[in-house]
Scaffold this motif. Structure first.
Motif, PDB file in Angstrom:
ATOM      1  N   ASN A  97       0.719  -1.335   0.066  1.00  0.00           N
ATOM      2  CA  ASN A  97       0.056  -0.201   0.084  1.00  0.00           C
ATOM      3  C   ASN A  97       0.827   1.328   0.101  1.00  0.00           C
ATOM      4  OD1 ASN A  97       0.599   0.636   2.621  1.00  0.00           O
ATOM      5  ND2 ASN A  97      -1.210  -0.347   3.679  1.00  0.00           N
ATOM      6  N   THR A  98       0.149   2.377   0.030  1.00  0.00           N
ATOM      7  CA  THR A  98       0.860   3.761   0.018  1.00  0.00           C
ATOM      8  C   THR A  98       1.967   3.951   0.999  1.00  0.00           C
ATOM      9  OG1 THR A  98      -0.745   4.888   1.057  1.00  0.00           O
ATOM     10  CG2 THR A  98      -0.906   4.618  -1.352  1.00  0.00           C
ATOM     11  N   TYR A 100       3.912   1.683   2.589  1.00  0.00           N
ATOM     12  CA  TYR A 100       4.665   0.406   2.402  1.00  0.00           C
ATOM     13  C   TYR A 100       4.224  -0.737   3.241  1.00  0.00           C
ATOM     14  CZ  TYR A 100       8.191   3.741   0.610  1.00  0.00           C
ATOM     15  OH  TYR A 100       8.919   4.543  -0.248  1.00  0.00           O
TER      16      TYR A 100
ATOM     17  N   LEU B  30       6.374   4.953  -6.866  1.00  0.00           N
ATOM     18  CA  LEU B  30       7.881   5.716  -6.546  1.00  0.00           C
ATOM     19  C   LEU B  30       8.205   5.490  -5.298  1.00  0.00           C
ATOM     20  CD1 LEU B  30       7.156   8.744  -8.930  1.00  0.00           C
ATOM     21  CD2 LEU B  30       7.733   6.330  -9.649  1.00  0.00           C
ATOM     22  N   THR B  31       9.412   5.384  -5.032  1.00  0.00           N
ATOM     23  CA  THR B  31       9.784   5.420  -3.681  1.00  0.00           C
ATOM     24  C   THR B  31      11.044   6.320  -3.207  1.00  0.00           C
ATOM     25  OG1 THR B  31      11.920   4.106  -4.714  1.00  0.00           O
ATOM     26  CG2 THR B  31      10.003   2.689  -3.671  1.00  0.00           C
ATOM     27  N   GLU B  47       9.327   0.965  -7.730  1.00  0.00           N
ATOM     28  CA  GLU B  47       8.934  -0.441  -7.110  1.00  0.00           C
ATOM     29  C   GLU B  47       9.460  -1.445  -8.282  1.00  0.00           C
ATOM     30  OE1 GLU B  47       5.379  -1.279  -5.105  1.00  0.00           O
ATOM     31  OE2 GLU B  47       5.647   0.470  -3.753  1.00  0.00           O
ATOM     32  N   TRP B  71      13.957  -3.108  -3.826  1.00  0.00           N
ATOM     33  CA  TRP B  71      13.793  -1.610  -4.306  1.00  0.00           C
ATOM     34  C   TRP B  71      15.021  -0.761  -3.796  1.00  0.00           C
ATOM     35  CZ3 TRP B  71       9.023  -0.499  -0.359  1.00  0.00           C
ATOM     36  CH2 TRP B  71       7.908  -1.352  -1.115  1.00  0.00           C
ATOM     37  N   ARG B  73      16.107   3.064  -2.678  1.00  0.00           N
ATOM     38  CA  ARG B  73      15.615   4.317  -1.977  1.00  0.00           C
ATOM     39  C   ARG B  73      16.722   5.021  -1.872  1.00  0.00           C
ATOM     40  NH1 ARG B  73      12.087   4.205   2.405  1.00  0.00           N
ATOM     41  NH2 ARG B  73      11.520   6.117   1.530  1.00  0.00           N
ATOM     42  N   ARG B 118      20.037   1.649   3.404  1.00  0.00           N
ATOM     43  CA  ARG B 118      18.818   2.665   3.457  1.00  0.00           C
ATOM     44  C   ARG B 118      18.960   4.021   3.039  1.00  0.00           C
ATOM     45  NH1 ARG B 118      14.472   1.786   7.267  1.00  0.00           N
ATOM     46  NH2 ARG B 118      14.764  -0.454   8.035  1.00  0.00           N
ATOM     47  N   ARG B 262      13.850   9.233   8.938  1.00  0.00           N
ATOM     48  CA  ARG B 262      13.478   9.120   7.164  1.00  0.00           C
ATOM     49  C   ARG B 262      14.060  10.154   6.398  1.00  0.00           C
ATOM     50  NH1 ARG B 262       9.642   5.068   8.417  1.00  0.00           N
ATOM     51  NH2 ARG B 262       9.929   4.420  10.733  1.00  0.00           N
ATOM     52  N   TRP B 318       8.717  12.258   5.216  1.00  0.00           N
ATOM     53  CA  TRP B 318       9.718  11.289   4.147  1.00  0.00           C
ATOM     54  C   TRP B 318      10.508  12.354   3.458  1.00  0.00           C
ATOM     55  CZ3 TRP B 318       9.864   6.525   4.618  1.00  0.00           C
ATOM     56  CH2 TRP B 318       8.907   5.571   5.080  1.00  0.00           C
ATOM     57  N   ASP B 359      -0.014  10.218  -1.311  1.00  0.00           N
ATOM     58  CA  ASP B 359       1.105  10.236  -0.573  1.00  0.00           C
ATOM     59  C   ASP B 359       2.507  10.174  -1.275  1.00  0.00           C
ATOM     60  OD1 ASP B 359      -0.762   9.816   1.485  1.00  0.00           O
ATOM     61  OD2 ASP B 359       0.157   7.829   2.237  1.00  0.00           O
ATOM     62  N   ARG B 361       6.893  10.087  -1.155  1.00  0.00           N
ATOM     63  CA  ARG B 361       7.640   8.997  -0.547  1.00  0.00           C
ATOM     64  C   ARG B 361       9.124   9.427  -0.542  1.00  0.00           C
ATOM     65  NH1 ARG B 361       5.697   3.215  -2.931  1.00  0.00           N
ATOM     66  NH2 ARG B 361       4.335   2.532  -1.373  1.00  0.00           N
ATOM     67  N   ALA B 377       3.455   7.907  -4.190  1.00  0.00           N
ATOM     68  CA  ALA B 377       2.864   6.324  -4.200  1.00  0.00           C
ATOM     69  C   ALA B 377       1.906   6.011  -5.300  1.00  0.00           C
ATOM     70  CB  ALA B 377       2.346   5.980  -2.645  1.00  0.00           C
TER      71      ALA B 377
END
Lengths: 182, 393
Positions: A97-98, A100, B30-31, B47, B71, B73, B118, B262, B318, B359, B361, B377
């Motif tokens: 989901n949005t 994670y 997208l991440t 993703e 993934w 990031r 990370r 984050r 984020w 959202d 990310r 997202a």
């Protein structure tokens, strides 16, 4: 029987210091003392948010003690008459989901069984590539209960009696996963 | 060091006028995103187990997929933008020719970390790459040769983010529990991989007491137990910042840790370090908490202010960036949806916020400071102008 201090320091180290590790070691002690049914809970996989962050910690906590328990049961010859099941009531959504997270998914998930009455190395059933649907050998909880009972030598087609009323032991409409049984 | 204002030809920065300039759908959620320094591309984590190079002029998106098996990031580049670096949840660190027609990896380090990478950061002079991850390590790499130069060992928890100071003389890393360590990235710094930890320094010699003075002195209570010897120094560790307690919680209901950095950013003069995450968590597994960015006064080694949304909105910070015009931009996303927030220096409450369609990310700011890109997202890369939109025709 519940006093883990009776176990060696080396064994307590092998199982780790987590609550789940302690419970796995306690499970071994209970099984060694002929307790017929032992359930260990390892909760908190309900990760609607940041599934992978949380699961990597949960599974890290699960892996070592569980491996120690199965290994010890094997070394002691207890797996010959102990059925080990790792199962949950549902899986997680294949789609992330949005946030994670992964939500509830009741259409397809996996369980693991080993030991008494189970064919080693068997892989039963399959899903599509994304894990959204079962594509081979659909079974449900009814089949699983029949399989568990028959693996440990219980006739799951029988009945039991509560205050004069008969109840089927297993779902009469279902049967065991025969190819999984040894 | 003063912050460079936007170029003269750029539109006047007006955060309160922020608006969507471009919305570009890509094949998967997208991440992360990274604005390439020469302003040709935005490199976007997806993703698809890799990144995509989005060309700002042609709007073409070129996949840079292959060496990663999870993934991505962590994205960065050389200062001239010609070499892109990616770090994946597969533990791989990859060098790419940014502008090649069909980018193929230049170098792949398969086990740069055991488990997730990370975050990564590039030193201001471009000579070194820093990475951090779930093996609790911070590693320093030679950007030319790919050689691992240092391995800093001392975090007790997954290391969530890493950044160089603007002067390049310090490497700051923050872990899941909000512990912030300042590492020495200089070539002569000690590290766990380079050499064994030195023995603890001996206690300084104590001058023997004058027997006459002792005899004349009034009786004193029995001396306390001698203090435990200090722990041996951690190789390469310059100092530690106070634990950012606001950005960590052990959720007793779910028996799980939640927190960490984050996002992370420095002010241009290095006086303020911003670290974002989630605070006031009441349900870790549902992500119920508030986005927050903690601003650390580096000189005084203490928290200057906690920047939070004025009206509480469930989410996590984020993305954070320091704008050259002297304000902070934060990206929040979660149960309350996606938001961009704008804070002035050392102010707890934002002076402007913008609701996003989805959202976000990851977030990055264009080199000229006129635009912000958000990796959403919902598979969209959106670019926002930090200036007044031209009147509708």
């Amino acid at each position: 029987m519940f006093d883990l201090q009776r176990e060696s320091e080396a064994d307590r180290q092998r199982y780790g210091t987590s609550e789940f590790g302690n419970h796995c070691l306690m499970a071994r002690r209970l099984l060694e003392h002929d307790v017929p049914f032992v359930q260990i809970n390892h909760s908190n996989y309900d990760t609607h948010h940041e599934n992978f962050d949380f699961h990597i910690e949960q599974l890290g906590e699960f892996d070592q003690p569980f491996a120690m328990l199965v290994d010890d049961l094997h070394q002691r010859g207890l797996l010959q008459d102990t059925l080990v099941c790792v199962m949950s009531e549902f899986g997680r959504t294949p789609r992330v989901n949005t946030r994670y997270g992964r939500d509830h998914w009741g259409k397809a998930w996996s369980i693991a069984m080993g030991g008494c009455g189970i064919q080693p190395g068997a892989v039963i059933g399959a899903t599509n590539a994304n894990g959204t649907e079962v594509t081979d050998r659909v079974v449900d909880h009814g089949h699983v209960f029949h399989t568990i009972l028959q693996a440990v030598g219980v006739d799951s087609s029988g009945e039991f009696d509560i205050a004069g009323r008969k109840y089927p032991i297993g779902d009469p409409a279902k049967g065991p996963i025969g190819e999984l049984l040894a | 060091m003063t912050e460079t204002p936007p170029a003269e030809a750029s539109p006047a920065i007006a955060p309160e006028q922020t608006h969507v300039l471009l919305e570009q759908a890509l094949p998967s959620p997208l991440t992360a995103c990274y604005w390439e320094p020469k302003n040709r591309f935005i490199l976007v984590g997806t993703e698809e187990y890799g990144i995509r190079r989005f060309h700002l002029e042609t709007k073409e998106s070129v996949p840079m997929i292959g060496p990663h098996d999870s993934w991505v990031r962590a994205i960065g580049s050389s200062p001239d933008g010609e070499v892109t670096y990616t770090g994946g949840y597969d533990g791989r660190l990859v060098w790419w020719p940014t502008a090649a027609e069909n980018p193929e990896p230049i170098r792949v380090i398969p086990d740069a970390h055991q488990g997730w990478i990370r975050a990564l950061a590039v030193s201001p002079d471009g000579s070194r790459i820093a990475t951090c991850g779930n093996d609790k390590m911070v590693r320093l790499w030679d950007s030319q040769s790919g050689e691992m130069l240092k391995c800093f060992q001392g975090h007790q928890w997954h290391v969530y983010n890493v950044i160089f100071s603007p002067a390049g003389d310090a490497l700051i890393a923050c872990d899941l529990h909000g512990f912030v360590k300042v590492w020495d990235p200089s070539p002569n710094a000690a590290s766990a991989a380079a050499e064994a930890a030195p023995a603890a320094p001996a206690d300084p010699p104590v001058a023997p007491a004058d027997p006459a003075a002792v005899a004349a002195a009034p009786a004193e209570p029995a001396p306390a137990e001698p203090a435990a010897p200090p722990p041996p120094p951690v190789p390469g560790l310059l100092r530690e910042l106070p634990q950012l307690e606001a950005l960590f919680k052990y959720d007793t209901g779910f028996r799980a840790d939640i927190g960490g950095a984050r996002c992370i950013a420095f002010s241009a003069d290095g006086s303020r370090l911003a670290i974002g995450g989630v605070t006031n968590v009441t349900n870790a597994f549902a992500g119920v908490g508030d986005a927050a960015i903690v601003l650390v006064n580096m000189a005084e080694n203490k928290v200057a202010v906690q920047m939070s949304p004025k009206e509480k909105v469930q989410g996590t910070a984020w993305g954070v960036a320091r704008h050259p015009a002297g304000f902070w931009i934060g990206l929040a996303a979660g149960g309350g949806g996606g938001w961009l927030y704008f804070w002035k220096d050392d102010q707890a409450e934002e002076f402007f916020k913008l609701k996003l369609k989805s959202d976000g990310r990851g977030m990055c700011v264009s080199p000229d400071g006129t635009r912000v890109a958000v990796a959403h997202a919902d598979k969209n890369l959106r670019i926002y102008g930090l200036f007044a939109a031209p009147p509708a025709s």
